[in-house]
Design a protein around this motif. Structure first.
Motif, PDB file in Angstrom:
ATOM      1  N   UNK A 117     -49.742 -81.878 -10.434  1.00 47.24           N
ATOM      2  CA  UNK A 117     -48.635 -81.363 -11.238  1.00 47.24           C
ATOM      3  C   UNK A 117     -48.740 -79.851 -11.435  1.00 47.24           C
ATOM      4  N   UNK A 118     -49.980 -79.365 -11.657  1.00 43.73           N
ATOM      5  CA  UNK A 118     -50.098 -77.967 -12.075  1.00 43.73           C
ATOM      6  C   UNK A 118     -49.614 -76.987 -11.011  1.00 43.73           C
ATOM      7  N   UNK A 119     -49.954 -77.110  -9.728  1.00 42.40           N
ATOM      8  CA  UNK A 119     -49.366 -76.164  -8.767  1.00 42.40           C
ATOM      9  C   UNK A 119     -47.855 -76.290  -8.694  1.00 42.40           C
ATOM     10  N   UNK A 120     -47.360 -77.500  -8.898  1.00 44.87           N
ATOM     11  CA  UNK A 120     -45.912 -77.688  -8.849  1.00 44.87           C
ATOM     12  C   UNK A 120     -45.254 -76.932  -9.993  1.00 44.87           C
ATOM     13  N   UNK A 121     -45.886 -76.973 -11.169  1.00 48.12           N
ATOM     14  CA  UNK A 121     -45.312 -76.256 -12.318  1.00 48.12           C
ATOM     15  C   UNK A 121     -45.310 -74.763 -12.043  1.00 48.12           C
ATOM     16  N   UNK A 122     -46.461 -74.307 -11.494  1.00 47.39           N
ATOM     17  CA  UNK A 122     -46.550 -72.879 -11.212  1.00 47.39           C
ATOM     18  C   UNK A 122     -45.486 -72.447 -10.205  1.00 47.39           C
ATOM     19  N   UNK A 123     -45.257 -73.288  -9.188  1.00 48.19           N
ATOM     20  CA  UNK A 123     -44.282 -72.945  -8.162  1.00 48.19           C
ATOM     21  C   UNK A 123     -42.864 -73.245  -8.603  1.00 48.19           C
ATOM     22  N   UNK A 124     -42.770 -73.933  -9.725  1.00 53.10           N
ATOM     23  CA  UNK A 124     -41.462 -74.252 -10.274  1.00 53.10           C
ATOM     24  C   UNK A 124     -40.618 -75.079  -9.304  1.00 53.10           C
ATOM     25  N   UNK A 125     -41.247 -76.055  -8.671  1.00 58.26           N
ATOM     26  CA  UNK A 125     -40.496 -76.864  -7.709  1.00 58.26           C
ATOM     27  C   UNK A 125     -41.134 -78.243  -7.600  1.00 58.26           C
ATOM     28  N   UNK A 126     -40.320 -79.228  -7.214  1.00 56.64           N
ATOM     29  CA  UNK A 126     -40.846 -80.570  -6.962  1.00 56.64           C
ATOM     30  C   UNK A 126     -40.792 -80.896  -5.482  1.00 56.64           C
ATOM     31  N   UNK A 127     -40.645 -79.858  -4.677  1.00 58.08           N
ATOM     32  CA  UNK A 127     -40.499 -80.119  -3.254  1.00 58.08           C
ATOM     33  C   UNK A 127     -41.695 -79.515  -2.536  1.00 58.08           C
ATOM     34  N   UNK A 128     -42.330 -80.307  -1.696  1.00 60.12           N
ATOM     35  CA  UNK A 128     -43.560 -79.861  -1.049  1.00 60.12           C
ATOM     36  C   UNK A 128     -43.351 -78.555  -0.320  1.00 60.12           C
TER      37      UNK A 128
END
Lengths: 157, 139, 400, 323
Positions: D163-174
């Motif tokens: 979850x944490x890198x996704x939050x940082x990147x502000x995206x739910x898409x790989x």
């Protein structure tokens, strides 16, 4: 505590129950008792002389009678309590009440010699493989085994 | 073509099951020693498997005792075809010093068919390896 | 919800056939039952039909790991029966082989313990170094496992100067490696965490159930035949009896590692003080009617042989008591209230040598409890219940 | 043309053929590293450096007799391996490999595909459990319960760690997460703790030492796979291998900046990055001993989960203060 002291102490404590004491080698003591005195003698040895460790129980087929030997270990050597029971009526009292660790050896004794050990906490028949014929006791001297013919794969018929 | 592929894969990947039918441990530790760095049978793709369902080669040690006879047959039946049996050590071949004892049925071949016999008391790990390789050569 | 799981006779944790039936509740063992007999070969009957010399080779094949132990125990008894005095050099070599065998057996055990704990790298490392001692044994005796070095009245092979040097070199290697394992054991938290607190056997229980060997010593019972009842040349050799007071598998591991160091010390002493002279005396073929109790400290504990002669060239009776048999009642005690995951560890901790124990003995199991087919919801309940349970011991430390 | 491309994508690369080839290679790599760490050689005689060993294992198992126990639930028993294989292969399709366009969504790349991959990777656990349960062998059943028990432990930390890198990147898409880290490679660093947690959780998910409790050989024989033989075992082994590739691919995509550079460079990136992750997995496998199932759960909840929360906090702070 050396051999002489052990013999002295045993004699003074259990002298009335013991038939014979022998000391054939260093640190080896053999005590002979009557079967009915076995449990008190073993109990006395454990309590007063610290013979807590039972090393083994051996049976010997002497023909007319069976001899049972209880080998005890100790920090100062080994002590053996021996007793004889008649072949016609092979009954012996269990010493598991004194030494719980004796159970395996006594069950082995039941199995191999057909000696009935009374008051064993777990007296399940200790037969050899499943389906071993009842009444066959391999370590009795009169029990003989004939090896059945083997089939040699690929060999002559 | 397919046959050749299957044959090749069988030769290259024999998974073994160690079956002790009453041995004295000597052959067993030598079999385990064959897995360890000095001998390392994994070089040939040999893996020691725990269940007969996964095994191709049964390595049997020890004389067959009466009690274990039925279990050996059961384990043999549980192994999927094609299966091979290697008898390791003198006991598994004939019974060795225990031949003639009342509880011994004889060698493994008295109970299940054997493909390769490896003599020795105990057989050295090199000999066991050689036995496996000889078996693969027979395929 | 209880069910019974069978372990063995063919099971990867047991390299030998034995059947354990565990009644378990979730992952916790409620009761254990041992069924032997799979390895029963009827050796005591065979021994009565063979001559004194043939029996050396028969007793050697009681067990492959401690082959020298049984043979030596037997030979020492027979020497007493025949009133022989083996020469000093022979006894030194015999003791040397015995100690090398102890080293090989303990290294083997360390590896197996690692394997049972799922630590395969440890297994591979110890077994690689075990090959060093195997090579030494092969050099001395000519065989890797069954050494056949014993003869009645001495030993069969002498050691020359070159071999002596090689043995000392090999011991040096082993010593440094063992120190390394010691460090691994102490620094690998998963390993220590896995061993500590497992298979608890209190001192009182160990006395009651007649435990022997490293099992007893790990329960703080300083019991060692080599000290208590010295045979061969142990009365001349300086060594200590190793004990631990943690009463668990970790303690047994520590006892064995300490004993390894003691064995290196003993071997070095023997090699540095090897007396000159003969290695054997001639033995008669017959023994006078007599009886003897022979004791020997095998790697697993005390061996006891009772030998009775009747004047012929065959024994009247040979009773063999192997250490593993003595440890079974204690094992059942330890298994109770353990986890399924601990079965192999606890069982391995006694260093079971089923082939030793099973020449004549059977423990019949009560085939209690039916094997049930579990329902899905039951299983989930099981899993959840298990989840709540706490591990018995945490933050374990290596006791040094 | 687009259909052809999709078909190619499904079947050849990175579809089933590529996954098969690459996962067998990864198994060989894993075995070889494991063996070298143990002072052994590993497979050497099958193909060059034994590289074909897993292939030989696979074909041998395919050609072996297939035994279904009488007591077992036949339908489940037969279908589970195929389901499992299909599930992990589907998860493999979602890895951001070559023909992605961050701007355009397709059937294999859409907002929320991280969640889908994670979900698809949890399914094999259930498959293992069902496999153990349906074969009715006692050892399998115990293995099945252990699978479920372990699931409680590692799944939540894994989700939080990803979850944490996704939050940082502000995206739910790989693909977007990967693109974000390609642009700002320095931001990989705050996620290092999450990477460690994710690798440990993947190790648990793949049931490898020290978490190989469900098929602990010395305790419960083959665990969940005790009764499986022949083809089904081959499928299960392939499934585990593909799961290893996919989960290490996921970790690489999320934490290590994805696989940029088009077809060939992307492939190279993929191979190098997944092999790094697999190397760490092998290292953990060789250097630890198996722990008990209760120790797994308490370890996961006492250390992994709090650390994952800490990681989240770090990421949120960075996001709030710096970006």
């Amino acid at each position: 505590m050396n051999d002489l002291e052990i013999i002295e102490k045993t004699k003074s404590l259990l002298g009335d129950k013991i038939v014979e004491i022998a000391n054939p080698a260093v640190r080896r003591i053999f005590i002979k008792v009557e079967p009915q005195n076995l449990v008190p003698v073993v109990g006395g040895l454990k309590k007063n002389l610290n013979f807590t460790y039972l090393a083994a129980v051996s049976g010997v087929d002497l023909g007319e009678s069976f001899e049972i030997l209880y080998h005890f270990g100790h920090n100062n050597g080994s002590l053996t309590v021996r007793t004889q029971i008649p072949r016609a009526n092979p009954h012996i009292e269990s010493i598991c009440s004194v030494i719980p660790g004796a159970i395996l050896y006594e069950r082995e004794l039941q199995d191999m010699f057909g000696i009935v050990v009374d008051h064993l906490p777990d007296p399940r028949p200790l037969v050899l493989p499943d389906g071993w014929p009842a009444g066959d006791f391999p370590l009795r001297k009169d029990w003989k085994f004939e090896r059945p013919e083997e089939i040699i794969p690929g060999g002559k018929k | 073509m397919l046959n050749r592929l299957v044959r090749w894969s069988r030769i290259k990947s024999p998974w073994i099951l160690h079956l002790n039918s009453g041995a004295c441990n000597a052959c067993d530790i030598e079999i385990v020693a064959a897995l360890t760095p000095r001998f390392d049978v994994e070089r040939f793709g040999v893996l020691l498997k725990a269940t007969p369902r996964h095994a191709d080669v049964i390595i049997a040690t020890g004389p067959v005792t009466r009690q274990i006879k039925d279990r050996i047959i059961r384990i043999y039946d549980q192994t999927p075809d094609p299966k091979f049996v290697i008898a390791v050590g003198a006991c598994a071949m004939s019974g060795c010093v225990y031949r003639g004892a009342y509880n011994i049925m004889g060698g493994i071949d008295q109970v299940i068919p054997v493909n390769v016999y490896v003599p020795g008391c105990p057989a050295r790990p090199d000999a066991i390896l050689d036995g496996v390789v000889k078996l693969l050569g027979k395929l | 919800m209880k069910f019974t799981i069978p372990i063995g006779p063919q099971h990867p944790a047991l390299k030998e056939p034995i059947s354990l039936r565990m009644t378990v509740e979730g992952e916790v063992i409620q009761d254990a039952d041992i069924r032997l007999g799979y390895n029963h070969r009827g050796l005591e009957k065979l021994a009565e039909e063979r001559t004194w010399i043939q029996n050396i080779y028969l007793t050697e094949r009681i067990c492959g790991i401690c082959s020298h132990s049984h043979a030596t125990c037997y030979v020492q008894g027979v020497e007493k029966l025949m009133e022989l005095n083996p020469p000093k050099r022979g006894l030194y070599i015999r003791t040397l082989v015995a100690e090398l065998e102890r080293i090989h057996s303990h290294l083997l055990w360390l590896g197996v313990a690692g394997h049972e704990a799922g630590f395969d790298s440890f297994f591979m490392y110890t077994w690689r170094d075990r090959e060093v001692v195997m090579d030494l044994l092969e050099m001395i005796s000519g065989n890797r496992v069954h050494y056949a070095i014993n003869a009645i009245g001495g030993v069969r092979r002498d050691i020359d100067e070159m071999q002596r040097k090689k043995i000392l070199d090999g011991l040096e290697i082993l010593k440094t490696r063992t120190e390394y394992y010691f460090k691994i054991g102490a620094n690998e938290p998963t390993f220590v965490g896995r061993l500590a607190g497992v298979g608890y056997l209190s001192k009182e229980k160990a006395v009651d159930l007649c435990a022997v060997g490293p099992m007893a010593r790990a329960s703080d019972l300083p019991q060692d035949v080599r000290k208590d009842d010295p045979y061969a040349v142990y009365d001349e050799v300086p060594f200590d009896v190793c004990t631990a007071d943690t009463c668990d598998v970790l303690g047994r591991t520590v006892v064995r590692i300490k004993e390894l160091f003691e064995s290196y010390k003993i071997c070095e002493f023997l090699m540095k003080n090897l007396p000159p002279g003969d290695i054997a005396v001639k033995a008669p073929t017959r023994a006078k009617p007599n009886e003897v109790v022979s004791r020997y400290e095998a790697p697993r504990g005390e061996n006891t042989h009772y030998i009775k002669s009747n004047g012929t060239n065959k024994p009247e009776r040979l009773k063999v008591r192997a250490p593993t048999l003595a440890n079974y009642p204690a094992t059942v005690e330890m298994l109770k209230n353990g986890f399924i995951a601990d079965i192999p560890l606890i069982f391995a901790a006694i260093d079971p040598c089923i082939c030793c124990a099973e020449r004549t003995v059977n423990i019949v199991n009560a085939r209690t409890g039916e094997e049930k087919i579990l329902r899905f919801d039951e299983l989930r309940a099981l899993a959840e219940e298990r989840f709540k349970k706490m591990p018995p011991k945490r933050n374990a430390v290596w006791p040094f | 043309m687009a259909v052809l491309k999709d078909l190619l994508y499904l079947i050849v690369y990175p579809g089933i053929i590529f996954l098969f080839v690459y996962s067998t290679f990864c198994e060989w790599f894993d075995r070889k590293v494991y063996a070298r760490l143990q002072n052994r050689m590993g497979p050497t005689h099958t193909g060059r450096w034994g590289i074909l060993q897993p292939v030989a294992d696979f074909f041998k198992l395919m050609a072996k007799e297939d035994i279904v126990p009488d007591k077992a639930d036949k339908t489940l028993f037969n279908l589970l391996p195929i389901f499992g294989l299909a599930i992990v292969a589907t998860a493999g399709l979602l890895l951001p490999l070559w023909h992605y366009n961050p701007a355009k969504a397709g059937f294999n790349s859409f907002t929320g595909d991280v969640i889908v991959v994670l979900y698809l990777l949890s399914l094999p656990t259930l498959i293992f459990f069902l496999a153990g349960w349906s074969s009715t062998n006692l050892f399998s059943t115990i293995g099945g319960t252990r699978v479920l028990t372990m699931l409680f432990g590692y799944e939540v930390p894994l989700f939080m760690a990803v979850l944490s890198p996704a939050i940082l990147a502000n995206s739910w898409r790989l693909v977007e997460i990967a693109a974000f880290y390609q642009k700002k490679p320095l931001l990989i660093l705050p996620n290092l703790l999450g990477l460690v947690i994710a690798i440990i959780c993947v190790q648990a998910k793949l049931e490898r030492t020290p978490f190989d409790i469900p098929h602990a050989e010395t305790e419960i024989v083959g665990g969940t796979f005790t009764e499986y033989s022949g083809k089904k075992l081959a499928f299960f082994r392939l499934m585990t291998d593909i799961e290893m590739v996919v989960s290490s691919g996921l970790v690489a995509a999320v934490f290590l900046g994805g696989f940029p550079g088009g077809l060939w460079l992307g492939l190279l990136n993929f191979v190098v990055k997944t092999l790094i992750v697999i190397f760490f997995l092998s290292l953990i496998r060789a250097l630890t001993s198996r722990i008990r199932v209760d120790q797994v759960v308490s370890f996961a909840w006492k250390y992994l989960a709090p650390l994952a929360v800490l990681q989240l906090l770090i990421v949120i702070l960075i996001k709030g203060l710096l970006l």
